[in-house]
Scaffold this active site. Structure first.
Site, mmCIF file in Angstrom:
data_model
loop_
_atom_site.group_PDB
_atom_site.id
_atom_site.type_symbol
_atom_site.label_atom_id
_atom_site.label_comp_id
_atom_site.label_asym_id
_atom_site.label_seq_id
_atom_site.Cartn_x
_atom_site.Cartn_y
_atom_site.Cartn_z
ATOM 1 N N ASP A 172 -0.849 8.314 -1.141
ATOM 2 C CA ASP A 172 0.400 8.994 -1.499
ATOM 3 C C ASP A 172 1.554 8.019 -1.696
ATOM 4 O O ASP A 172 2.361 8.181 -2.622
ATOM 5 C CB ASP A 172 0.752 10.013 -0.412
ATOM 6 C CG ASP A 172 -0.295 11.113 -0.288
ATOM 7 O OD1 ASP A 172 -0.955 11.408 -1.304
ATOM 8 O OD2 ASP A 172 -0.460 11.661 0.814
ATOM 9 N N ASP A 187 6.079 11.701 -4.039
ATOM 10 C CA ASP A 187 4.784 12.329 -4.317
ATOM 11 C C ASP A 187 4.607 13.465 -3.316
ATOM 12 O O ASP A 187 4.401 13.220 -2.125
ATOM 13 C CB ASP A 187 3.652 11.315 -4.181
ATOM 14 C CG ASP A 187 2.290 11.935 -4.457
ATOM 15 O OD1 ASP A 187 2.116 12.479 -5.569
ATOM 16 O OD2 ASP A 187 1.413 11.894 -3.573
ATOM 17 N N GLU A 228 7.087 14.172 -10.013
ATOM 18 C CA GLU A 228 6.108 14.580 -11.017
ATOM 19 C C GLU A 228 6.503 15.932 -11.597
ATOM 20 O O GLU A 228 7.011 16.801 -10.878
ATOM 21 C CB GLU A 228 4.713 14.682 -10.405
ATOM 22 C CG GLU A 228 4.042 13.353 -10.147
ATOM 23 C CD GLU A 228 2.629 13.535 -9.637
ATOM 24 O OE1 GLU A 228 1.677 13.256 -10.390
ATOM 25 O OE2 GLU A 228 2.471 13.953 -8.482
#
Length: 373
Positions: free
Chosen positions: A355, A188, A272
């Site tokens: 996170d 992340d 992501e």
């Protein structure tokens, strides 16, 4: 055996005569590009006819016969042909709606380059020197060895006046393949921390631009006070360029070391799928996002993963990784606020770091998507 094309960039140290010839070649390539851009533009405006690459190549041969253009013969002829190919590529990209209409090149651009092909082994490394067409043997700082066939070379001069050569080399793909340690990791990325992973580790954001902003501002102010077209202004411009160069070098070094460590240690890397261009429209975060260079980091991960037998899995942008409890799957919409860095799940009572929890969810979701597909 599969072939793989790879680029190697090295700094070169031409002597004064070689610098003059490189600068003259840059000027000639710029002239050829601009001259035939004007011809192609005017021919279309007057007669609605397109001028092809082959036609411009024949025109260039004819142009060299005129006495007033005889100076074009003094530089590498292949570099001039490559300039014509660049012009044709610019037109093809324009026709495909991938770029704007080709623009004239300016001599006031301090970062310039030209490309030459390796014909008859005209580009080769001999000891601590590289042989370049017309330029001769130039001292090179070869920081990395390679075994392969050099296809072409791009000679460049950056804004601070340093010279580099980029070699496009054809290698056997098997020589690049390496192993990994077989781990699985979810990542992340962030602005405060460069990234947090699913193992609970964090990597600090070096904040390179922020660290050197004061120095950059100071040099830019000194530049603004110099007289136009003066020697002092040129010296100040080089000092500004060197600060920018240092920022770029530190950032590139950090990204390469971080991405290489990840692909060596892990077989599966989940990230992501961020739409960074859209995120840059947020003017409050644009500078921080630009400084952290997520796009370049993801790009490096993908091509290095191919060498190490790893795979990079992407999770959809809208997957609520930060809002979902990694223990029970409950979605807590109250954590949409980016200021909330730690939270407790209302359903199962698990305490999460925002996170790290997101990284765990990203890895889990990526593996699920892979199994389904």
């Amino acid at each position: 055996m599969d072939k793989y094309t790879m680029g190697f960039k090295f700094r070169i140290y031409p002597n004064h005569a070689q610098q003059e010839l490189i600068n003259r070649t840059l000027g000639c390539c710029r002239f050829v590009f601009n001259h035939f851009l004007a011809i192609r533009r005017d021919e279309w405006t007057a007669n609605h006819k397109s001028v092809t690459y082959n036609q411009t190549s024949a025109m260039l041969t004819e142009l060299k016969m005129y006495e007033e253009y005889s100076w074009l013969k003094e530089v590498d002829s292949m570099a001039l042909q490559e300039s014509l190919k660049n012009l044709d590529t610019a037109y093809q990209n324009f026709f495909k709606h991938q770029s704007r209409y080709p623009r004239f090149k300016s001599k006031h651009n301090h970062s310039q380059s030209y490309r030459t092909r390796n014909q008859g082994n005209g580009v080769r490394i001999i000891g601590n020197r590289i042989k370049l067409p017309k330029i001769g043997a130039v001292k090179i700082k070869q920081s990395r060895k390679f075994e392969g066939r050099i296809l072409n070379a791009t000679v460049s001069r950056n804004a601070s006046g340093k010279y580099f050569v980029s070699l496009c080399v054809e290698l056997d793909k098997e020589t690049l393949l390496k192993t990994n340690d077989g781990g699985e990791i979810g990542i992340d990325v962030g602005v405060k921390e460069f990234y947090s992973d699913s193992n609970g580790n964090t990597v600090a954001n070096p904040r390179i631009l922020r660290r050197l902003t004061r120095k950059l501002v100071r040099e830019q102010r000194r530049l603004s006070r110099k007289m136009p077209r003066s020697m002092n202004r040129d010296k100040a411009r080089i000092r500004v360029a060197r600060v920018h160069e240092r920022i770029s070098n530190i950032r590139r070094d950090f990204l390469h070391k971080t991405s290489t460590a990840l692909v060596r240690q892990n077989k599966t890397i989940a990230i992501e799928h961020l739409k960074i261009k859209n995120m840059m429209r947020n003017h409050k975060l644009a500078r921080a996002i630009s400084d952290v260079s997520w796009s370049e980091f993801f790009r490096q991960l993908e091509y290095k993963a191919e060498w190490h037998g790893s795979e990079v899995l992407k999770v959809d942008t809208f997957y609520p990784s930060s809002q979902t409890c990694s223990e029970c799957g409950y979605q807590n919409t109250e954590t949409k606020n980016l200021g909330i860095r730690k939270w407790t799940c209302p359903k199962c009572g698990s305490h999460h770091d925002r996170d790290t929890n997101a990284a765990i969810n990203i890895l889990r979701k990526a593996i699920e998507q892979k199994q389904v597909s």
